[in-house]
Scaffold this active site. Structure first.
Site, PDB file in Angstrom:
ATOM      1  N   ARG A 318      43.629  67.710 157.128  1.00  0.00           N
ATOM      2  CA  ARG A 318      44.571  67.853 156.022  1.00  0.00           C
ATOM      3  C   ARG A 318      45.971  68.217 156.535  1.00  0.00           C
ATOM      4  O   ARG A 318      46.981  67.835 155.937  1.00  0.00           O
ATOM      5  CB  ARG A 318      44.082  68.877 154.994  1.00  0.00           C
ATOM      6  CG  ARG A 318      44.950  68.935 153.743  1.00  0.00           C
ATOM      7  CD  ARG A 318      44.322  69.723 152.602  1.00  0.00           C
ATOM      8  NE  ARG A 318      43.393  68.945 151.795  1.00  0.00           N
ATOM      9  CZ  ARG A 318      43.715  68.270 150.692  1.00  0.00           C
ATOM     10  NH1 ARG A 318      44.954  68.287 150.245  1.00  0.00           N
ATOM     11  NH2 ARG A 318      42.810  67.589 150.029  1.00  0.00           N
ATOM     12  N   GLU A 721      46.725  74.849 144.808  1.00  0.00           N
ATOM     13  CA  GLU A 721      47.319  74.998 146.128  1.00  0.00           C
ATOM     14  C   GLU A 721      48.792  74.611 146.232  1.00  0.00           C
ATOM     15  O   GLU A 721      49.557  75.289 146.924  1.00  0.00           O
ATOM     16  CB  GLU A 721      46.517  74.165 147.149  1.00  0.00           C
ATOM     17  CG  GLU A 721      45.120  74.679 147.384  1.00  0.00           C
ATOM     18  CD  GLU A 721      44.232  73.635 148.056  1.00  0.00           C
ATOM     19  OE1 GLU A 721      43.926  72.618 147.405  1.00  0.00           O
ATOM     20  OE2 GLU A 721      43.863  73.839 149.218  1.00  0.00           O
TER      21      GLU A 721
END
Lengths: 775, 493
Positions: A318, A721
């Site tokens: 990621r 997030e």
């Protein structure tokens, strides 16, 4: 102001958190608050004092004989596998043969009280042969110690583009890790059941994984273990994989003694034993033209993963997925090295590697601006994703929903970016000791688990004969407001009052094989699964009503706690009761899997993300060039949450996430000594933001035009997030303030966290390079 | 025969028999009474999740203060009123204004820190404290929240007085009557046999200075307990067993403030919270520094005398006291002795305190004409952090020359230590940039600081020098802004 759930208030409403009243009255129960059975044992985990050592002997006899000790369990007592890892099978519940980090669990003592257990643990005689530990990324690099092969993602020919670019620059930055510092520490309560089965109350974002890990450790089938979680006192990723150890240790004690057992880590043990955000080192080599547009880039990421794999593979992936942030990188090569060290195994933390990746490219933007003598915002804008062919990510997904340019332009105007840039220039000219800085940074964050199979969710809805609704799904509540959002969705679907929908604790007994509540996808996945269940039951009710009242289906509608059936209006509860009497099933599971996504990890190509969430922030800071002290003066945020399901909850995620990100980049410093011992393991030494650290002026706006091109739940977007990364604007503004001491001619070598010490060091170093003396 | 601990909770007198005197109030509430609204977040008085409110009679009125229950030993409650988050709901089930305001402002997310925040604000509400942002930042400095980012909490607090007053609960007179009924006339003495180890633990809370002096004389191995902000951690963090504890918290007039023509005398039992405004009125920078020691909860417990007595490394107060020229008064039975405070600190963890001796008071000279007194601490976080470096400067400047200099730093040596070489380099010199530059370099002779998790050696030295420079700049009245906080206020206004 009135946020009480009432009539007609369902989705898109700023409703208060379902537990708000219980939070303020102290009635909300967390695992450690549950009534303890009278014969419950308390567990203490003994931890390794060494980062790397061979266990020559572990004699626990003296521990066992301490009065009040009921059981001592170590690796040899495990009937199943000694493994509580999520993926790789490399996280022992208790050390065996060797210890791999200072703080690793050695054995557990269960006693009548925690004090007895802790004191008894000191009686253990453990002999070690101390081995050389690898603590830092540098040490691991030199030793060639990796958790897996380095990964490379490439788009075009970066080397050639770099070679041909009119301008080039290179740099390096270090980004520190972060402790989750959830206010509620790790805790598990295990209760014995018949047949050797186990019920576990765990503070976990991932009940299914806890279930599977406990079963694996005990050598049971998963159906013998039930895990329940009503709420967590904060998670932030720290309760995704980590709770398995607590739960397994408690379950093992239950297995051994037949008595209920609780393991509740105190703050220091929690911080030493459990994983954190990965610290990173980023090296960049970028080629660009005179406008600042990137033509080619070579980015090398390195992270400290700790002693085991945990989720490091996906986290570092990621990071690679987000080194582009909102920018088209042209010809890009991105490599990622995942180092294995003798430190705690780093784990998921809000952003999951994304924040570290973004830090790299935002530094590149600032550095290009510095090299060209331009405003960093202009460099950012010229590099934003655009129309084809400037819409291809390094992993070959097309950016189809790019709202960053419009959102940034709006924020730039609302926050008076240009005017304030000029004002700050004037201020700095007249102020020799205090310097201000300003920065606008965007966020583009990919939504979906990048491991495709995790993008599934289940739900279970019952409607009782009185019309009341019991709602359950696989998502867990850690404060983020997932449960209220899903309840809103269900109330909306049946057009009933929110009060008719009962929110219930997440349990593996109701919804199986769930994914962690993580990746910001909790509402996207569970909201859809619950909707699916509701629609199933609604369909049955409509079918029943159509038949019972001889009415065409299209003439049946639900509104305001009632159902209109042709010319007739009856109460929802009455229809439900009639359906019950007519033997209609009023219970249904629901299921959802995210469409369209796929990814080939071998080539690092595909469409890992269903869509992107966007946002941008402008931060203004001031630094003291004599001490390095600093203050965030003003922050303006414009954030895209699609069509907000609950603006009050979403705003809370935005501002809370921002402040958490600020802490990561400013005051929160994990300090390991040369022997690998974490010395900042309590709030006395590890400083998360306090009340006065929030920005003096804090303007947050949810983007009114926000929607989702994709058919997500009510066209909303994930919000958990992405806002954390808006805080990169603070770090960038601090760098801007530092750079002002040398007329923005030199890029300060500022690493994160930007503590007063790092800022002062950067100020002095920047001055030295510029040959500027002190004012 | 052991005494019984008595306190008031929810309008009732509670009597607690035969408990371990080192049991913390937090553990007692959670395990013995299952009042689980009060949470443990750190067990060291840093996060505030365990905040409760204590009421006590002081000079004719009930005073309320927010306290960390995690480091408060149960016997310290004797004779006081306790309020926990469960105490707040009115009899009709309505929420208290503090609670309702938090709900209305979406000020809780995970909710774990919330009861502590409720209680910090509740204490402030009871005291009718102001609700400007600066005050609230201080009121909440000891309550960490990891979810909200604090804005909604502050917003809620700002309007808490706008809600209708709560009904029910004890009136002030009733509380006073109840409190009066549980006051002791003689020393609280607890004896508890530890069931597991068989150790006899003793806890004494003398009422008068003479009783205190007698008790300490009789038990010269006793741990002297004041607010518990240091000693509490010996138990909760170091898991030490304290056999005999003598608590000074109930000693009458042990927190006395005496003003003379030229001095201020501070009783050793004076809490930071009591001293902050008063000391600040004489030495503004001393007040500002105390504002940054611990949190409201910690300052409501911790005492200046206690920090001195234990030589607590976390006592950021020492440099300012030493720079001011403070004199320490120690007492053993009826004998007292005095010494300059700097002489008390011998080496790390070692102080000039004999067995049976205790800190009685601290005497500070009042500021005089031509005096420049400046102090500042440097830490990673502004609030509630232990300093990497703390500098305190006390100069007498006459006709542009330095006539007297007392400089003391914390964080630069094993003990708070005066910068003698630096002082010498300034004495008699022109109070000028060039002289200050020399004096900054002289600090290298005074200190060889260490590197640790708070700061590196080189940062400590650099910033120590720069603090002296900032003191000079602050005094020589530059037009340029010097304090980032002033900008923060401006920006807000």
């Amino acid at each position: 102001m009135d946020s009480r759930p009432g009539k007609g208030m369902r989705v898109h409403q700023a409703l208060r958190h379902d537990s708000a009243l219980k939070h303020v009255s102290g009635e909300a129960l967390y695992v450690d608050d549950l009534p303890a059975p009278s014969d419950m044992l308390h567990i203490y985990i003994a931890m390794s004092p060494h980062a790397h050592a061979r266990i020559l002997e572990m004699d626990l006899d003296a521990v066992r004989v301490v009065t009040g000790v009921a059981a001592v369990v170590s690796a040899g007592d495990i009937p199943g596998q000694n493994d509580v890892s999520p993926v790789a099978g490399d996280d022992p519940l208790f050390a065996e043969g060797e210890v791999y980090y200072a703080g690793q669990s050695l054995f557990a003592v269960a006693a009548e009280s925690l004090e007895i257990a802790r004191a008894a643990a000191l009686e253990a005689k453990v002999q070690y042969e101390i081995l050389t530990p690898l603590i830092t990324i540098d040490q691991a690099r030199q030793a060639g110690s990796y958790i897996e092969d380095s990964q490379t993602m490439a788009c075009g020919d970066a080397a050639a583009a770099l070679k041909n670019a009119p301008r080039r620059l290179k740099g390096r930055m270090i980004i520190g890790g972060q402790d989750h510092f959830y206010l509620e520490g790790q805790v598990a309560l295990a209760l014995p059941q018949e047949d050797g089965d186990m019920v576990i109350h765990s503070s976990t974002q991932h009940p299914s994984e806890v279930q599977h890990c406990v079963a694996r450790v005990l050598g049971l089938a998963s159906h013998s273990v039930t895990v329940e979680v009503r709420r967590m006192g904060g998670g932030f990723g720290g309760k995704e994989t980590q709770p398995a150890l607590m739960a397994a240790a408690a379950a093992l004690v239950v297995r051994k003694t037949g008595r209920p057992a609780k393991l509740c880590l105190d703050r220091d043990d929690d911080m030493k034993l459990t994983g954190k955000r990965h610290d990173f080192e980023i090296n960049y080599h970028v080629g660009f033209d005179e406008t600042g547009r990137i033509e080619g880039i070579d980015l090398a990421l390195a992270s400290r993963c700790g002693y085991s794999e945990d989720l490091s593979s996906a986290i570092n992936d990621r990071a690679m997925f987000h080194v582009d942030n909102a920018y088209f990188l042209g010809q890009a090569t991105i490599t990622s090295h995942r180092y294995k060290t003798h430190t705690v195994s780093n784990t998921a933390f809000r952003g999951f590697g994304g924040p570290q990746g973004m830090m790299g490219i935002e530094r590149v933007m600032d550095e290009i601006a510095m090299a060209l003598g331009k405003d960093p915002l202009d460099i950012r804008k010229v590099n934003l994703y655009g129309k084809a062919p400037r819409n291809i990510t390094p992993y070959h997904q097309h950016v189809e929903d790019n709202v960053a340019p419009e959102l940034i332009t709006q924020l730039e105007a609302h926050a008076r970016y240009r005017e304030r840039r000029a004002e700050i220039k004037d201020f700095n000219r007249a102020s020799p000791f205090l310097k201000k800085g300003l920065a606008l940074t965007p966020v583009k964050f990919g939504i979906s688990f990048t491991k495709t199979h995790l993008n599934q969710a289940g739900a279970l809805i019952h409607i009782y004969a009185d019309g009341s609704v019991h709602l359950n799904h696989g998502g867990t509540e850690m404060g983020q407001g997932l449960l209220i959002k899903v309840a809103q969705i269900i109330a909306e679907e049946f057009a009933i009052d929110l009060g008719c929908v009962k929110i219930t604790a997440t349990t593996t007994g109701k919804v199986p094989n769930t994914s962690a509540t993580a990746a910001s996808a909790g509402t996207d996945l569970n909201g859809m699964a619950a909707l699916n269940a509701a629609q199933e039951i609604k369909g049955r009710l409509i079918a029943f009503a159509a038949k019972h009242y001889h009415c065409a289906r299209e003439h049946i509608s639900f509104s305001d706690n009632h159902v209109t059936i042709g010319n007739r209006v009856i109460a929802f509860a009455d229809l439900v009761n009639q359906a019950y009497l007519a033997r209609v099933s009023l219970s249904s599971t629901g299921f959802y899997k995210t469409p369209e996504i796929h990814y080939d990890r071998a080539t690092h190509r595909g469409r890992p993300f269903y869509y992107f969430s966007y946002g941008a922030a402008v931060s203004e800071v001031v630094i003291d060039t004599l001490t390095g002290e600093n203050k965030v003066l003003r922050v303006d945020i414009l954030h895209d949450v699609g069509r907000s399901l609950n603006p009050a909850i979403d705003r809370g995620q935005i501002e809370g996430g921002f402040v958490q990100g600020m802490g990561w980049l400013t005051t929160e410093e994990l300090y390991f000594d040369d022997g690998g011992h974490l010395l900042t393991h309590a709030p006395s030494t590890y400083k998360i933001p306090a009340c006065s650290d929030r920005p003096v002026e804090f303007n947050i706006e949810i983007w009114e035009k926000g929607s989702n091109l994709k058919e997500t739940i009510h066209r909303s977007k994930a919000v958990g997030e992405p806002p954390l990364m808006l805080a990169i604007s603070v770090f960038s503004a601090l760098g801007d303030a530092v750079a002002s001491v040398a007329g923005h001619k030199f890029m300060p070598r500022l690493d994160a966290p930007a503590t007063p010490e790092r800022i002062l060091t950067a100020v002095e170093e920047t001055r030295r390079r510029a040959g500027v003396g002190k004012s | 025969m052991s005494d019984v601990i008595r306190f008031i909770l929810d309008g009732q007198i509670q009597a607690v028999h035969n408990v371990d005197p080192e049991l913390t109030l937090l553990n007692f509430l959670r395990t013995h009474w299952r009042r689980t609204g009060t949470k443990e977040g750190c067990a060291e008085g840093d996060c505030g999740a365990c905040t409760i409110v204590i009421g006590e009679m002081r000079r004719g009125a009930v005073h309320y203060r927010a306290i960390n229950a995690c480091i408060l030993f149960l016997p310290m409650l004797d004779g006081k009123e306790l309020m926990t988050v469960e105490s707040l709901r009115g009899r009709d089930g309505w929420l208290h204004p503090v609670q309702q305001a938090l709900v209305d402002h979406h000020a809780s997310q995970c909710g774990f820190c919330t009861p502590g925040i409720v209680m910090s604000l509740y204490a402030h509400y009871l005291n009718r404290g102001p609700v400007d942002v600066a005050t609230l930042n201080d009121v909440l400095a000891g309550n960490l929240c990891r979810c909200t980012g604090y804005r909604p909490i502050v917003a809620a607090a700002q309007v808490m007085y706008d809600y209708p007053s709560p009904s029910g609960g004890l009136g002030d007179t009733e509380t006073q009557t109840l409190l009066a009924s549980i006051q002791r006339t003689s020393m609280l003495a607890l004896v508890h046999e530890c069931t597991r180890s068989g150790v006899m633990k003793k806890f004494f809370a003398p009422r008068t200075l003479d009783e205190l002096s007698e008790a300490i004389g009789a038990h010269d191995d006793a741990v002297i307990l004041a607010g518990g902000t240091d000693v509490g951690l010996w138990v909760t963090k170091q898991h030490r067993m304290l056999k005999t504890v003598i608590s000074v918290g109930d000693v009458k007039d042990f927190d006395l403030w005496v003003d003379t023509d030229s001095t201020i005398e501070i009783g050793a039992g004076m809490r930071y919270g009591q001293a902050m405004a008063r000391l600040g009125s004489y030495y503004p920078d001393m007040g500002a520094l105390i504002r940054r020691i611990g949190s409201v909860q910690i300052r409501n417990s911790g005492t200046i005398g206690g920090n001195i007595a234990n030589g607590s490394p976390i006592g950021d107060m020492m440099p300012v006291l030493i720079a001011s020229g403070a004199i320490l008064v120690l007492r053993k039975r009826n004998k007292t002795r005095e010494m300059p405070l700097e002489d008390y600190f011998i080496s790390y963890g070692k102080q000039d305190r004999q067995p049976g001796e205790f800190v009685e008071k601290i005497i500070l000279p009042k500021p005089c004409a031509h005096q420049v007194f400046w102090a500042h601490k440097i830490s990673k976080r502004f609030d509630q952090d232990i300093s990497a470096v703390c500098g305190a400067f006390n100069f007498t400047i006459e006709k542009g020359h330095v006539k007297a200099a007392r400089i003391c730093y914390g964080g630069m040596a094993a003990t708070p230590k005066r910068a003698r070489a630096c002082e010498d380099s300034l004495m008699g010199k022109l109070w000028s940039y060039a002289v200050v530059q020399d004096a900054m370099r002289a600090l290298e002779k005074d200190y060889q600081p260490l590197s640790d998790m708070r700061a590196s050696e080189s940062y400590r030295m650099t910033v120590a020098k720069n603090l002296l420079y900032k003191c000079f700049l602050a005094d020589t009245k530059n037009e340029e802004p010097l304090d980032i906080l002033e900008l923060a206020v401006e920006s807000h206004g």
